[in-house]
Design an enzyme around this catalytic site. Structure first.
Site, PDB file in Angstrom:
ATOM      1  N   THR A  13       0.847  -1.096   0.055  1.00 21.09           N
ATOM      2  CA  THR A  13       0.073  -0.143  -0.042  1.00 21.09           C
ATOM      3  C   THR A  13       1.007   1.267   0.173  1.00 21.09           C
ATOM      4  O   THR A  13       0.790   2.026  -0.802  1.00 21.09           O
ATOM      5  CB  THR A  13      -0.897   0.084   1.369  1.00 21.09           C
ATOM      6  OG1 THR A  13      -2.123  -1.059   1.067  1.00 21.09           O
ATOM      7  CG2 THR A  13      -1.553   1.090   1.401  1.00 21.09           C
TER       8      THR A  13
ATOM      9  N   GLY B 101     -11.802  12.402   9.896  1.00 25.00           N
ATOM     10  CA  GLY B 101     -10.823  13.746   9.974  1.00 25.00           C
ATOM     11  C   GLY B 101      -9.591  13.216  10.502  1.00 25.00           C
ATOM     12  O   GLY B 101      -8.875  13.922  11.418  1.00 25.00           O
TER      13      GLY B 101
ATOM     14  N   ASP C  36       0.838  -4.378   9.526  1.00 29.86           N
ATOM     15  CA  ASP C  36      -0.532  -3.866  10.010  1.00 29.86           C
ATOM     16  C   ASP C  36      -1.197  -4.996  10.585  1.00 29.86           C
ATOM     17  O   ASP C  36      -2.041  -4.745  11.360  1.00 29.86           O
ATOM     18  CB  ASP C  36      -1.253  -3.376   8.692  1.00 29.86           C
ATOM     19  CG  ASP C  36      -0.519  -1.920   8.318  1.00 29.86           C
ATOM     20  OD1 ASP C  36       0.379  -1.586   8.921  1.00 29.86           O
ATOM     21  OD2 ASP C  36      -1.181  -1.373   7.405  1.00 29.86           O
TER      22      ASP C  36
ATOM     23  N   HIS D 260      22.339  27.350  11.716  1.00 26.00           N
ATOM     24  CA  HIS D 260      21.540  28.671  11.444  1.00 26.00           C
ATOM     25  C   HIS D 260      21.728  29.281  10.133  1.00 26.00           C
ATOM     26  O   HIS D 260      22.658  29.140   9.598  1.00 26.00           O
ATOM     27  CB  HIS D 260      22.016  29.708  12.584  1.00 26.00           C
ATOM     28  CG  HIS D 260      21.192  31.327  12.207  1.00 26.00           C
ATOM     29  ND1 HIS D 260      20.210  31.599  12.778  1.00 26.00           N
ATOM     30  CD2 HIS D 260      21.839  32.231  11.755  1.00 26.00           C
ATOM     31  CE1 HIS D 260      19.797  32.537  12.616  1.00 26.00           C
ATOM     32  NE2 HIS D 260      20.895  33.183  11.793  1.00 26.00           N
TER      33      HIS D 260
END
Length: 462
Positions: free
Chosen positions: A42, A184, A309, A441
């Protein structure tokens, strides 16, 4: 019927399965992997990679479309942008083919035999595969179940026609005028936001009181604000009940709604593929609807492993990959066990969310000494130059020792923080460790260092 035999048989060539097979092959074990579709599962074919491609294309189009309004603060001007979604999908498919082809090459390099077809488990040592050339029976010494998951279907909104799962939503060739997203969670929000940026009028329907309900409201609030800015309607405590003639009927706590929807995307979760491949016939110990495993990815049946899964939440590709490594090592006779302290979770919403370790409430419930340090992106120079200062970085830590218990962030581009966050937890870092590490930075990463300084009571740029 043709017969094959092997030392290791892996069912499913998704992220967990192909990693397990490659590692087993690299260890010199005779390995076969069975997959009915393209390798990569998937994630590579109809999930992680295609959705991120669509999200990127949508963001690019949205940026140009915004410039066409004449409101770009950067002084960029353009006119009448258009999207050829069919061409976008072709580009996305090219990425998928490149990645799945790469996986096939890696399997061959490791000496893994790949069988194309649909597998059904007969017993812990035998599998039948329906191939294009007929039925094939494979016997093995070690079986690894890595069959993955599929979208959950809502009985009143069966997939088909204009009712889509995420798979179909990632293959549309025209942008729907109206799109209703049922659910959602992160999948619905990622795809829904992308289509909103492409010009669709999107409505999100969530049955619970909050979008992204697995996270706290502080993390989800910037996402909800961005949805509003994009013109996406969000209805909470909302249950979709019936779809007909381009209209979705919705029940909410405030009364019934009628939502125009040329397409309906249903993203209410995923279920493990267990009965579909015959794994239920083995009588394995279960944990709810998932296969129960121990820390070595072993099931209750000798020499039968399960990864990915089918073993439960979190259903994440990188978790499956880590489990695949453990299963292969165990079969190869190496010492291996699940000793991970952190599994990063990323929502590619807008803004993005990354979560590692304990959320604040979880930490406080387990540890009275827990505290939270936060640093806003609006105080970061790099965020300002990117025109995206919504969001923050948050470090959950022990007050006394400074030990990091969890790190979360919400903001544009923060998905790339996942590695640093996970490493901090795996290395048992303290606030001092992070604060004393030089961060380049100007980068968004400086916000992590700044949050650590804040937690030490030595805030620098806030």
């Amino acid at each position: 019927m043709t017969d094959l035999s092997c030392k290791v048989l892996v069912l499913g060539a998704g992220p967990g399965g192909y990693v397990c097979a490659i590692r087993a092959g690299q260890a010199g074990l005779d390995t076969i992997i069975v997959e009915k579709a393209a390798p990569g599962g998937t994630c590579l074919n109809v999930g992680c990679i295609p959705s991120k491609a669509l999200i990127h294309a949508a963001e690019q189009f949205h940026t140009v479309a915004h410039a066409a309004t004449g409101h770009s603060a950067l002084g960029i001007l353009t006119s009448s942008p258009k999207i050829d979604l069919a061409k976008t999908m072709s580009w996305k498919d090219g990425i998928v083919r490149q990645l799945t082809g790469g996986v096939s090459g890696l399997l061959r390099k490791a000496g893994v035999r790949k069988v194309d077809g649909e597998a059904r488990i007969l017993d812990g040592k035998t599998v039948e595969v329906q191939t294009a050339d007929g039925l094939l029976r494979i016997s093995c010494e070690h079986l690894v179940i890595a069959s993955g998951s599929v979208p959950i279907e809502v009985p009143s909104l069966p997939f088909g026609g204009d009712i889509l799962s995420s798979t179909e939503a990632l293959s549309l060739e025209t942008v729907p005028e109206t799109l209703a997203v049922v659910g959602g969670g992160y999948i619905g929000l990622e795809i829904g936001t992308a289509y909103a940026k492409l010009g669709a009028q999107v409505t999100i329907l969530e049955a619970r009181p909050q979008i992204l309900p697995q996270y706290d409201s502080e993390l989800s609030r910037p996402v909800q604000a961005r949805l509003k800015a994009l013109g996406v309607e969000v209805h909470l405590n909302a249950q979709a009940s019936l779809y007909a003639n381009g209209v979705l009927q919705v029940k909410t706590s405030d009364g019934d709604l009628v939502v125009p929807a040329q397409k309906v995307l249903v993203t209410v979760g995923r279920r493990p593929v267990i009965a579909d491949c015959g794994a239920d016939s083995l009588g394995l110990d279960m944990q709810g609807r998932y296969i129960k495993i121990n820390g070595k990815c072993q099931t209750s049946m000798r020499e039968v492993y399960a990864i990915g899964d089918v073993t439960g939440e979190p259903m994440l590709a990188h978790r499956a990959m880590a489990q695949g490594e453990i299963a292969a090592a165990m079969i190869a006779g190496e010492a291996a066990s699940w000793e991970k302290r952190a599994i990063p979770a990323v929502c590619f919403t807008d803004p993005e969310i990354v979560v590692v370790g304990h959320l604040p409430d979880e930490a406080r419930a387990a540890n009275a000494d827990a505290a939270v340090a936060t640093y806003p992106l609006r105080a970061n120079g790099r965020a300002m130059t990117l025109e995206r200062t919504d969001g923050f970085v948050r470090i959950v830590h022990e007050k006394k020792s400074g030990l990091v218990l969890g790190i979360q962030a919400v903001g544009a581009g923060v998905s790339e923080f996942a590695g640093e966050f996970a490493l901090a937890l795996e290395m048992c870092a303290t606030l001092t460790d992070i604060a004393a590490t030089i961060h380049a930075h100007p980068t968004l990463g400086e916000t992590v260092q700044e949050a650590a300084w804040a937690g030490l009571g030595k805030a620098l740029h806030a």
